[in-house]
Design an enzyme around this catalytic site. Sequence first.
Site, PDB file in Angstrom:
ATOM      1  CB  ALA A  39     -36.794 -25.119 -20.391  1.00  0.00           C
ATOM      2  CE  LYS A  40     -37.653 -18.682 -20.759  1.00  0.00           C
ATOM      3  NZ  LYS A  40     -37.955 -17.232 -20.650  1.00  0.00           N
ATOM      4  CG  ASP A 159     -73.319 -10.909  -7.549  1.00  0.00           C
ATOM      5  OD1 ASP A 159     -74.021 -12.052  -7.697  1.00  0.00           O
ATOM      6  OD2 ASP A 159     -72.110 -10.843  -7.293  1.00  0.00           O
TER       7      ASP A 159
END
Length: 388
Positions: A39-40, A159
């Site tokens: 793309a670049k 927890d």
Amino acid sequence: WTPIWYFYRSMPFENLIDLYTSSDIAWLTPIRDGMNLVAKEYIATRTDKTGVLILSEMAGSANEMNESLLINPNNFEQIADSLNEAINMPKEEQIARNTLLQKRLERYNVEKWANDFMNSLINQKEKDQTNQTKRLSVDLMNTVMTDYKKAKRRLVFLDYDGTLAGFHNDPQKASPDEELYKLLDEISSQENTDMYLISGRDKETFTKWFLPKKYNMIVEHGVWISQGGEEFRMLENVKKDWMEKILPVLESFVDRTPGSFIEEKNYSLAWHYRKTDPDFGQKRAVELNTVLTSLIANDDLSVLNGNKVMEIKSSNVNKGRASMRVYSEHNYDFVFAIGDDWTDEFMFQELPKDSVTIKVGRQKTQAKYFVDNTKNVRSILKRFAEKR
């Protein structure tokens, strides 16, 4: 006229540039991609600044190439619309988009990437130095154990996900193992010790896993409580009529984010994206957070961003309120709380200042101490479970 040229082979860079410069449209649709330099390269070769880039939003380069036509490669209608837009895009618009893209590519070259990585590492080192939370060392743990043993009445909050047990792509498969059951049995049976499992899990799951053990439990972030093996009762009065409005929004994000799914609890909704592509899932999470924040502004709801999960619940319910309700029931002289998520921060913040609070992981926290992982948590539990 040959409408399609199909090359299934490597190609010399010079020939590749020839293809870039002769193509009016670059249509790049990876479903998973780290960067996508093609793309670049396409944008860099467009010396006259014409040409249209159609790019998958799942490519890493999509984050810095917003002027391209971004698409979801799974959405065929969107692809068709973008192709049509690209074919008919005026040259003036092509030049305007590519001018911005080329300027950004000039700035974000390989040297800048390398410097950004190095600066990020240096900044992290500086953050670690300024972090007030201490690692729970052997010496500190010995001090904690001394206080634990001499206490007349103890309160322990644990927890579950990410603390007592590791994460799993399917939350229902993160069930407790025999070692964990044995440790919890030892601690909960100790004289003058009140142990509570405190979790965002639904009460049905914890009923199946832990109710026969008669552990004290607080679930769904503080909506339900069970003490000594009794059936769950509501700790907070909360509404659920808001769920009809939020559920379709979450469903639309599930449709657009492969691998994500919805967990419907009694009084909250959770959107899980642990099984999605990491970058794409995070991008969708940011987008969903924006949408939800605008939707719930006047509904007394809050969005909890957990570890690969986003949960919507009543603002009046949190682990801090629930833990303080339990704390107020007796005169405790030793309080211990451990958790890994930012939902546990309410608990760390609300409990008395002399409490022993521990964060699992190295994120910014209100806890006094931190440990690295669930393996360290098991080591702490083994110390607590030792016969005195």
